[in-house]
Structures are given as C-alpha cells and as structure tokens.
Write a protein that holds these residues in place. Structure first.
Motif, PDB file in Angstrom:
ATOM      1  N   MET A   1       0.886  -1.180  -0.100  1.00 17.96           N
ATOM      2  CA  MET A   1       0.003  -0.106  -0.165  1.00 17.96           C
ATOM      3  C   MET A   1       0.991   1.251   0.111  1.00 17.96           C
ATOM      4  O   MET A   1       1.818   1.391   1.024  1.00 17.96           O
ATOM      5  CB  MET A   1      -0.822  -0.077   1.292  1.00 17.96           C
ATOM      6  N   ILE A   2       0.554   1.833  -1.140  1.00 16.16           N
ATOM      7  CA  ILE A   2       1.420   3.450  -0.987  1.00 16.16           C
ATOM      8  C   ILE A   2       0.608   4.291  -0.476  1.00 16.16           C
ATOM      9  O   ILE A   2      -0.574   4.639  -0.465  1.00 16.16           O
ATOM     10  CB  ILE A   2       1.550   3.634  -2.582  1.00 16.16           C
ATOM     11  N   LEU A   3       1.397   5.220   0.561  1.00 17.72           N
ATOM     12  CA  LEU A   3       0.624   6.302   0.932  1.00 17.72           C
ATOM     13  C   LEU A   3       1.519   7.727   0.764  1.00 17.72           C
ATOM     14  O   LEU A   3       2.742   7.532   0.944  1.00 17.72           O
ATOM     15  CB  LEU A   3       0.800   6.177   2.812  1.00 17.72           C
ATOM     16  N   SER A   4       0.769   8.486   0.440  1.00 17.58           N
ATOM     17  CA  SER A   4       1.482   9.919  -0.128  1.00 17.58           C
ATOM     18  C   SER A   4       0.604  11.122   0.511  1.00 17.58           C
ATOM     19  O   SER A   4      -0.808  11.093   0.403  1.00 17.58           O
ATOM     20  CB  SER A   4       1.376   9.943  -1.507  1.00 17.58           C
ATOM     21  N   GLY A  11       4.338   9.335 -12.154  1.00 17.23           N
ATOM     22  CA  GLY A  11       4.477   8.103 -12.964  1.00 17.23           C
ATOM     23  C   GLY A  11       3.784   6.944 -12.756  1.00 17.23           C
ATOM     24  O   GLY A  11       3.708   5.843 -13.169  1.00 17.23           O
ATOM     25  N   LYS A  12       2.959   7.295 -11.793  1.00 10.45           N
ATOM     26  CA  LYS A  12       1.669   6.257 -11.613  1.00 10.45           C
ATOM     27  C   LYS A  12       0.181   6.745 -11.671  1.00 10.45           C
ATOM     28  O   LYS A  12      -0.256   7.300 -10.770  1.00 10.45           O
ATOM     29  CB  LYS A  12       1.838   5.779 -10.118  1.00 10.45           C
ATOM     30  N   VAL A  78      -3.738   8.825  -1.250  1.00  6.53           N
ATOM     31  CA  VAL A  78      -3.134  10.003  -1.657  1.00  6.53           C
ATOM     32  C   VAL A  78      -3.783  11.350  -0.773  1.00  6.53           C
ATOM     33  O   VAL A  78      -5.047  10.882  -0.222  1.00  6.53           O
ATOM     34  CB  VAL A  78      -3.187  10.143  -3.150  1.00  6.53           C
ATOM     35  N   GLY A  79      -2.977  12.216  -0.708  1.00  7.59           N
ATOM     36  CA  GLY A  79      -3.644  13.265  -0.054  1.00  7.59           C
ATOM     37  C   GLY A  79      -3.719  13.176   1.427  1.00  7.59           C
ATOM     38  O   GLY A  79      -4.457  13.821   2.364  1.00  7.59           O
ATOM     39  N   GLY A 100      -7.516  10.676   3.947  1.00  2.29           N
ATOM     40  CA  GLY A 100      -7.020  10.459   2.684  1.00  2.29           C
ATOM     41  C   GLY A 100      -8.099  10.322   1.628  1.00  2.29           C
ATOM     42  O   GLY A 100      -9.042   9.651   1.975  1.00  2.29           O
ATOM     43  N   THR A 101      -7.337   9.842   0.173  1.00  2.96           N
ATOM     44  CA  THR A 101      -8.558   9.243  -0.766  1.00  2.96           C
ATOM     45  C   THR A 101      -7.854   8.196  -1.028  1.00  2.96           C
ATOM     46  O   THR A 101      -6.594   8.090  -1.557  1.00  2.96           O
ATOM     47  CB  THR A 101      -8.417  10.204  -1.865  1.00  2.96           C
ATOM     48  N   ALA A 102      -8.689   7.157  -1.143  1.00  2.78           N
ATOM     49  CA  ALA A 102      -8.272   5.722  -1.348  1.00  2.78           C
ATOM     50  C   ALA A 102      -8.330   5.697  -3.004  1.00  2.78           C
ATOM     51  O   ALA A 102      -9.460   6.221  -3.610  1.00  2.78           O
ATOM     52  CB  ALA A 102      -9.286   4.642  -0.485  1.00  2.78           C
ATOM     53  N   VAL A 103      -7.183   5.277  -3.694  1.00  2.00           N
ATOM     54  CA  VAL A 103      -7.217   5.240  -5.051  1.00  2.00           C
ATOM     55  C   VAL A 103      -6.878   3.753  -5.445  1.00  2.00           C
ATOM     56  O   VAL A 103      -6.031   2.865  -4.715  1.00  2.00           O
ATOM     57  CB  VAL A 103      -6.395   6.029  -5.820  1.00  2.00           C
ATOM     58  N   ARG A 104      -6.953   3.484  -6.678  1.00  2.00           N
ATOM     59  CA  ARG A 104      -6.238   2.297  -7.264  1.00  2.00           C
ATOM     60  C   ARG A 104      -5.397   2.774  -8.399  1.00  2.00           C
ATOM     61  O   ARG A 104      -5.953   3.469  -9.216  1.00  2.00           O
ATOM     62  CB  ARG A 104      -7.444   1.250  -8.111  1.00  2.00           C
ATOM     63  N   ILE A 105      -4.214   2.244  -8.209  1.00  2.00           N
ATOM     64  CA  ILE A 105      -3.013   3.069  -9.390  1.00  2.00           C
ATOM     65  C   ILE A 105      -2.926   1.961 -10.378  1.00  2.00           C
ATOM     66  O   ILE A 105      -3.188   0.775 -10.051  1.00  2.00           O
ATOM     67  CB  ILE A 105      -1.991   3.653  -8.754  1.00  2.00           C
TER      68      ILE A 105
END
Length: 105
Positions: A1-4, A11-12, A78-79, A100-105
């Motif tokens: 899981m990427i957190l930002s 790039g994603k 993200v966020g 944050g906002t859960a997303v699929r990359i």
C-alpha cells in the motif's frame, strides 16, 4: 500500500478513486508518563515518553487507514493528512486522525 501526502503519484496514474478514508486513534497518557514528562519540562530537553506515545498513536491511525483503503479495493492512499489533538480532562488523551483518498493505481 502506497501512502502519500501529495494528490498524485509521479509516474503512477490513478485509475480509480475509491473514496475518502479516515482513521482515528485515541491514546491516554498515564500518571507515570505525566510525572516523567513534568521532570523533563522542569530540567529541559525532549520528552521521549510522550514522543513514543505520539508515534504509537500515529502508527495505529496509519495502519487503520491502510486497512480501510484495502477493504475499499484500493492499493494507495493520496492526500494523506494527519491531525493531532489533546482531549479529555486536562488534555490527558491524545487523538490522531488520519484521512486521505483511497485510489487504485
């Protein structure tokens, strides 16, 4: 899981927005910690005891945030924003809110 903390991931490209996710953690500080923190305030320096409690609360909130995002079908958030507050009688408890906002990359 990427957190930002950023709204995008370089790039994603974001394929799908899964929605806002939040997590809250409340941790109490006990009397012994208060005594040692008071001594630290009196003599000066950093309060390692409170720093550990703060880190623990933040870690719990971030773990819960990732779990909620995973359950929503996301593989990144993200966020990410962290808010810290003291609550309870005389500010005896620490609350950490992660969102944050859960997303699929």
């Amino acid at each position: 899981m990427i957190l930002s903390t950023t709204p995008t991931l370089e790039g994603k490209p974001i394929q799908q927005y899964m929605g806002i996710v939040t997590a809250e953690t409340i941790i109490g500080a006990n009397v012994i910690k208060d005594i040692f923190a008071g001594l630290r305030d009196f003599f000066g320096g950093r309060s390692g005891t409170y720093e550990r409690v703060l880190q623990e609360a933040k870690d719990y909130a971030m773990q819960e945030l990732m779990e909620k995002a995973r359950l929503a079908g996301a593989n990144a958030v993200v966020g990410v924003d962290l808010d810290f507050e003291t609550i309870g009688a005389n500010g005896s408890m620490l609350m950490v809110i992660a969102s944050g906002t859960a997303v699929r990359i």
